[in-house]
Design a protein around this motif. Structure first.
Motif, PDB file in Angstrom:
ATOM      1  N   GLU A 210      44.068  41.858  29.458  1.00 21.85           N
ATOM      2  CA  GLU A 210      42.926  42.137  28.523  1.00 21.85           C
ATOM      3  C   GLU A 210      43.222  41.901  27.064  1.00 21.85           C
ATOM      4  OE1 GLU A 210      41.640  45.988  29.652  1.00 21.85           O
ATOM      5  OE2 GLU A 210      40.862  45.247  31.472  1.00 21.85           O
ATOM      6  N   ARG A 211      44.181  42.380  26.626  1.00 25.63           N
ATOM      7  CA  ARG A 211      44.594  42.314  24.924  1.00 25.63           C
ATOM      8  C   ARG A 211      44.998  40.744  24.757  1.00 25.63           C
ATOM      9  NH1 ARG A 211      47.496  47.065  26.261  1.00 25.63           N
ATOM     10  NH2 ARG A 211      49.485  45.794  26.291  1.00 25.63           N
ATOM     11  N   MET A 212      45.387  40.004  25.686  1.00 22.75           N
ATOM     12  CA  MET A 212      45.856  38.496  25.561  1.00 22.75           C
ATOM     13  C   MET A 212      44.844  37.645  25.775  1.00 22.75           C
ATOM     14  SD  MET A 212      49.477  38.649  27.848  1.00 22.75           S
ATOM     15  CE  MET A 212      49.467  36.803  27.653  1.00 22.75           C
ATOM     16  N   GLY A 213      43.638  38.271  26.427  1.00 23.42           N
ATOM     17  CA  GLY A 213      42.430  37.238  26.711  1.00 23.42           C
ATOM     18  C   GLY A 213      42.606  36.499  27.958  1.00 23.42           C
ATOM     19  N   VAL A 214      43.236  37.058  28.896  1.00 21.75           N
ATOM     20  CA  VAL A 214      43.263  36.149  30.043  1.00 21.75           C
ATOM     21  C   VAL A 214      42.249  36.536  30.795  1.00 21.75           C
ATOM     22  CG1 VAL A 214      45.043  36.147  32.282  1.00 21.75           C
ATOM     23  CG2 VAL A 214      45.938  36.654  29.752  1.00 21.75           C
ATOM     24  N   GLN A 215      41.422  35.408  31.491  1.00 23.35           N
ATOM     25  CA  GLN A 215      40.500  35.639  32.269  1.00 23.35           C
ATOM     26  C   GLN A 215      40.616  34.781  33.431  1.00 23.35           C
ATOM     27  OE1 GLN A 215      37.206  34.945  29.741  1.00 23.35           O
ATOM     28  NE2 GLN A 215      37.344  36.851  28.572  1.00 23.35           N
ATOM     29  N   ILE A 216      40.277  35.235  34.598  1.00 21.46           N
ATOM     30  CA  ILE A 216      40.111  34.564  36.019  1.00 21.46           C
ATOM     31  C   ILE A 216      38.617  34.226  36.325  1.00 21.46           C
ATOM     32  CG2 ILE A 216      40.724  34.203  38.286  1.00 21.46           C
ATOM     33  CD1 ILE A 216      43.075  33.844  36.310  1.00 21.46           C
ATOM     34  N   GLY A 217      38.045  33.091  35.835  1.00 20.50           N
ATOM     35  CA  GLY A 217      36.529  32.977  36.330  1.00 20.50           C
ATOM     36  C   GLY A 217      36.305  32.951  37.815  1.00 20.50           C
ATOM     37  N   ASP A 218      35.098  32.972  38.094  1.00 20.25           N
ATOM     38  CA  ASP A 218      34.794  32.921  39.677  1.00 20.25           C
ATOM     39  C   ASP A 218      35.181  31.492  40.215  1.00 20.25           C
ATOM     40  OD1 ASP A 218      34.095  35.664  39.676  1.00 20.25           O
ATOM     41  OD2 ASP A 218      31.811  35.099  39.708  1.00 20.25           O
ATOM     42  N   ALA A 219      34.772  30.392  39.163  1.00 17.61           N
ATOM     43  CA  ALA A 219      35.357  29.161  39.513  1.00 17.61           C
ATOM     44  C   ALA A 219      36.805  28.962  40.165  1.00 17.61           C
ATOM     45  CB  ALA A 219      34.806  28.254  38.853  1.00 17.61           C
ATOM     46  N   GLN A 220      37.642  29.600  39.219  1.00 14.97           N
ATOM     47  CA  GLN A 220      39.142  29.613  39.653  1.00 14.97           C
ATOM     48  C   GLN A 220      39.501  30.532  40.465  1.00 14.97           C
ATOM     49  OE1 GLN A 220      39.438  30.242  35.025  1.00 14.97           O
ATOM     50  NE2 GLN A 220      41.508  30.096  35.553  1.00 14.97           N
ATOM     51  N   LEU A 221      38.791  31.605  40.743  1.00 13.32           N
ATOM     52  CA  LEU A 221      39.243  32.435  41.851  1.00 13.32           C
ATOM     53  C   LEU A 221      38.696  31.842  43.113  1.00 13.32           C
ATOM     54  CD1 LEU A 221      40.007  35.241  42.689  1.00 13.32           C
ATOM     55  CD2 LEU A 221      37.809  36.091  42.523  1.00 13.32           C
ATOM     56  N   ASP A 222      37.447  31.204  43.209  1.00  7.63           N
ATOM     57  CA  ASP A 222      37.113  30.492  44.392  1.00  7.63           C
ATOM     58  C   ASP A 222      37.971  29.378  44.826  1.00  7.63           C
ATOM     59  OD1 ASP A 222      34.827  32.217  44.706  1.00  7.63           O
ATOM     60  OD2 ASP A 222      33.524  30.605  43.513  1.00  7.63           O
ATOM     61  N   ALA A 223      38.609  28.635  43.859  1.00  8.15           N
ATOM     62  CA  ALA A 223      39.686  27.620  44.209  1.00  8.15           C
ATOM     63  C   ALA A 223      40.816  28.005  44.700  1.00  8.15           C
ATOM     64  CB  ALA A 223      39.751  26.674  42.903  1.00  8.15           C
ATOM     65  N   ALA A 224      41.311  29.221  44.207  1.00  9.01           N
ATOM     66  CA  ALA A 224      42.511  29.824  44.702  1.00  9.01           C
ATOM     67  C   ALA A 224      42.414  30.403  46.049  1.00  9.01           C
ATOM     68  CB  ALA A 224      42.799  31.052  43.776  1.00  9.01           C
ATOM     69  N   ILE A 225      41.362  31.033  46.327  1.00 11.46           N
ATOM     70  CA  ILE A 225      40.854  31.359  47.726  1.00 11.46           C
ATOM     71  C   ILE A 225      40.727  30.447  48.703  1.00 11.46           C
ATOM     72  CG2 ILE A 225      39.370  32.706  49.204  1.00 11.46           C
ATOM     73  CD1 ILE A 225      38.729  34.694  46.909  1.00 11.46           C
ATOM     74  N   ALA A 226      40.282  29.273  48.491  1.00 10.30           N
ATOM     75  CA  ALA A 226      40.064  28.020  49.230  1.00 10.30           C
ATOM     76  C   ALA A 226      41.538  27.416  49.489  1.00 10.30           C
ATOM     77  CB  ALA A 226      39.252  27.060  48.509  1.00 10.30           C
ATOM     78  N   SER A 227      42.397  27.595  48.516  1.00 14.88           N
ATOM     79  CA  SER A 227      43.752  27.055  48.750  1.00 14.88           C
ATOM     80  C   SER A 227      44.293  27.961  49.716  1.00 14.88           C
ATOM     81  CB  SER A 227      44.549  26.881  47.146  1.00 14.88           C
ATOM     82  OG  SER A 227      45.769  26.667  47.440  1.00 14.88           O
ATOM     83  N   VAL A 228      44.306  29.266  49.874  1.00 14.53           N
ATOM     84  CA  VAL A 228      44.613  29.968  50.571  1.00 14.53           C
ATOM     85  C   VAL A 228      44.178  29.906  51.920  1.00 14.53           C
ATOM     86  CG1 VAL A 228      44.995  32.655  51.136  1.00 14.53           C
ATOM     87  CG2 VAL A 228      45.429  32.090  49.017  1.00 14.53           C
ATOM     88  N   ALA A 229      43.006  29.613  52.142  1.00 11.37           N
ATOM     89  CA  ALA A 229      42.363  29.325  53.258  1.00 11.37           C
ATOM     90  C   ALA A 229      42.924  28.258  53.970  1.00 11.37           C
ATOM     91  CB  ALA A 229      40.924  29.137  53.208  1.00 11.37           C
ATOM     92  N   LYS A 230      43.185  27.039  53.000  1.00 11.12           N
ATOM     93  CA  LYS A 230      43.524  25.845  53.651  1.00 11.12           C
ATOM     94  C   LYS A 230      44.923  26.076  54.236  1.00 11.12           C
ATOM     95  CE  LYS A 230      44.382  20.928  52.439  1.00 11.12           C
ATOM     96  NZ  LYS A 230      44.402  20.080  51.139  1.00 11.12           N
ATOM     97  N   ASP A 231      45.620  26.912  53.364  1.00  8.90           N
ATOM     98  CA  ASP A 231      47.016  27.003  53.948  1.00  8.90           C
ATOM     99  C   ASP A 231      47.196  27.861  55.282  1.00  8.90           C
ATOM    100  OD1 ASP A 231      48.251  25.758  51.693  1.00  8.90           O
ATOM    101  OD2 ASP A 231      48.419  27.605  50.622  1.00  8.90           O
TER     102      ASP A 231
END
Length: 436
Positions: free
Chosen positions: A91-112
Motif C-alpha cells: 500500500e505504501r509503495m502504491g502496488v495495486q492489482i486491478g480486477d483485469a489483471q486478477l482475472d487474467a491471472a485466474i484464467a492462467s491458473v484455470a488453463k493450467d
C-alpha cells in the motif's frame, strides 16, 4: 495497543450484534477475534481457520498426512503475519492489482488445471467447497505480496561478471546438467545474532528432525510442523531444480546422489537446514518463450497523482487507436526510464525476468495488441506486445541463462533474510486464545 483493539472490537461487536439479532432472534454468536496485531493491521481468527482448512483440503486431495492442528495453526499464523506486513508495504509503495489483471491471472491458473475456462474452474472450486470470492482475493494477495517481495529483494542480489563467466564454464563441463531434483527443505531457524544457547537449542531440534526422518517419518508432515522456511505450508517442497538453480551448498550435497537421501543439519546464516531428495528426473527439453515488447512508463509523484498518470496513458492509447499519434513518438517524448530513447523498446526477454504484474499483463496479449494502462511497482505502464518466439533451453547456455540461474539461486536465500529483517523492524503482538 490491546486497549485500542478491544475498543474497536466492542464497536464492531455492537454492529454485529445488531445485525445478527434480527436474523437469529438474539441467539448469541461468537464474534471473530483478533489474534495478532501487525503494525497497523490485524490477523483474525477466521483468516487462520480458513487457511488451515484450505491446507487440510489440499492435503486430503493429495492423500498427504498432516501434523497437529496446533502446528498447522502456528504456520498459518506466521504466513498471515508475513502477508499482512507485505500488504501494508505494498500500500505504501502504491502496488495495486486491478480486477483485469486478477482475472487474467485466474484464467492462467484455470488453463493450467486441465485447460479449463475461468467459469469451469470457478464451478470446480465451488464443488470442492471453496468460497470463490475468498479464493479470488487470496490470489490478489499472493500477487501483491510476490510483487512487493521481488521489488525489495532483487535490489539486494548482486551478481558479478566473474560469477557469470564462472558459471558458464561450469555448465559446459557438468555431467549432471541434464538432471533435475525435486528438493524438500526444512529450516530450523535461530535469531540473527544467536547466543550459544540459541545455537544449541536449534541444533538439538534439527537433530531430532533428522532422527525422525531417518526413522521413516513423513518429510512433508515434519516440514509443516517444524520448518521456519516460506515453503513450510507446502510441506517444504521447493519444486524441481537443476544443479545450477539451487543454492551452491545444496547443489554440492545432492549432485549425483539418490532419491530419498536426507542431508543435514547444515548450518547457514539463517539456521540449520535439512534437505531431502524427494524425486529425480531427467531434464526435459523445454522451450523458453521470449517476448518482445515496448512500453510507456509514467511515474506518479507528489505533483502527478495516480489517477492523472493513468489518465495520461489512457489518452495516449486513444490517440494511438485513432491514428492521431504513434507509440514510438509518444514514448520518446513522455516515457520515463532508460527505454524512452528507444521508443520504449524493451527488446527480447524471458517474461519471468520482469516485474510480476508486467509479466502477467504481457501474458494476456497477442502480438501487436495493447494492454490498458496498469500499475506495477515502477509506475503506470502502457504496453504493446510486438513479438513472440521460442528458444530451446537445452542449447541456451549463455550469459543471460547464467545470470538468471544465479539470480534465482540467490533470491531465495535473500528473500528469507529480508523477511526476517522486516519482521524484526515491525510491531507484532500475538494474543492468547482469549484474545487478551
Amino acid at each position: 495497543m490491546k486497549t485500542i483493539i478491544k475498543i474497536a472490537f466492542i464497536i464492531s461487536g455492537i454492529v454485529s450484534s445488531a445485525i445478527t439479532t434480527t436474523v437469529v432472534n438474539a441467539k448469541e454468536l461468537e464474534l471473530d477475534k483478533v489474534v495478532a496485531v501487525v503494525n497497523s493491521g490485524v490477523v483474525l481468527e477466521s483468516e487462520i481457520d480458513e487457511l488451515v482448512n484450505n491446507v487440510k483440503k489440499q492435503a486430503l486431495a493429495e492423500k498427504q498426512s498432516l501434523p497437529s492442528d496446533a502446528a498447522l495453526r502456528t504456520q498459518a499464523m506466521e504466513k498471515l503475519i508475513n502477508d499482512s506486513l507485505l500488504i501494508q508495504m505494498g500500500e505504501r509503495m502504491g502496488v495495486q492489482i486491478g480486477d483485469a489483471q486478477l482475472d487474467a491471472a485466474i484464467a492462467s491458473v484455470a488453463k493450467d488445471n486441465g485447460g479449463m475456462t475461468t467459469e469451469q474452474f470457478r464451478q470446480k472450486l465451488v464443488a470442492d467447497g471453496v468460497n470463490y470470492e475468498s479464493y479470488r482475493e487470496g490470489i490478489r494477495t499472493e500477487m501483491i505480496t510476490n510483487e512487493v517481495r521481488k521489488a525489495n529483494v532483487r535490489r539486494r542480489v548482486a551478481i558479478s561478471p566473474q560469477e557469470i563467466s564462472n558459471l558458464v564454464e561450469l555448465m559446459k563441463q557438468q555431467k549432471n546438467a541434464d538432471v533435475e531434483y525435486n528438493i524438500g527443505h526444512i529450516l530450523i531457524s535461530f535469531p540473527d545474532e544467536p547466543t550459544q544457547d540459541d545455537l544449541v537449542d536449534a541444533k538439538s531440534r534439527a537433530d531430532k528432525v533428522i532422527d525422525l526422518l531417518n526413522n521413516g517419518s513423513d518429510f512433508k508432515k515434519i516440514a509443516i510442523a517444524s520448518s521456519g522456511a516460506p515453503s513450510a505450508l507446502e510441506g517444504g517442497d521447493i519444486g524441481w531444480r537443476g544443479i545450477n538453480e539451487m543454492p551452491t551448498l545444496f547443489a554440492e550435497l545432492v549432485d549425483g546422489k539418490k532419491q530419498g537421501e536426507v542431508f543435514g543439519p547444515i548450518r547457514t546464516g539463517l539456521g540449520f537446514n535439512i534437505i531431502k531428495i524427494l524425486d529425480i528426473r531427467g531434464k526435459e527439453t523445454v522451450e523458453i518463450s521470449e517476448v518482445k515488447s515496448r512500453h510507456i512508463l509514467i511515474e506518479p509523484s507528489i505533483i502527478l497523482s495516480e489517477e492523472k498518470a493513468e489518465k495520461i496513458l489512457l489518452d495516449f492509447l486513444a490517440q494511438i487507436n485513432a491514428g492521431e499519434a504513434d507509440f514510438d513518438t509518444l514514448a520518446r517524448e513522455h516515457s520515463e526510464g532508460p527505454t524512452a530513447t528507444r521508443g520504449g523498446d524493451l527488446g527480447w526477454a524471458d517474461p519471468s525476468s520482469y516485474d510480476p504484474v508486467f509479466a502477467n499483463a504481457l501474458s494476456t496479449l497477442e502480438v501487436d495488441e495493447f494492454h490498458p494502462p496498469f500499475r506495477s511497482s515502477f509506475g503506470w505502464h502502457l504496453v504493446q506486445l510486438t513479438g513472440k518466439r521460442n528458444l530451446d533451453a537445452t542449447d541456451q547456455i549463455n550469459e543471460n541463462r547464467a545470470y538468471s540461474l544465479l539470480f534465482n539461486r540467490k533470491f531465495g536465500v535473500e528473500a528469507i533474510r529480508w523477511m526476517k529483517e522486516t519482521r524484526d523492524e515491525a510491531y507484532i503482538e500475538i494474543f492468547d486464545d482469549e484474545g487478551e
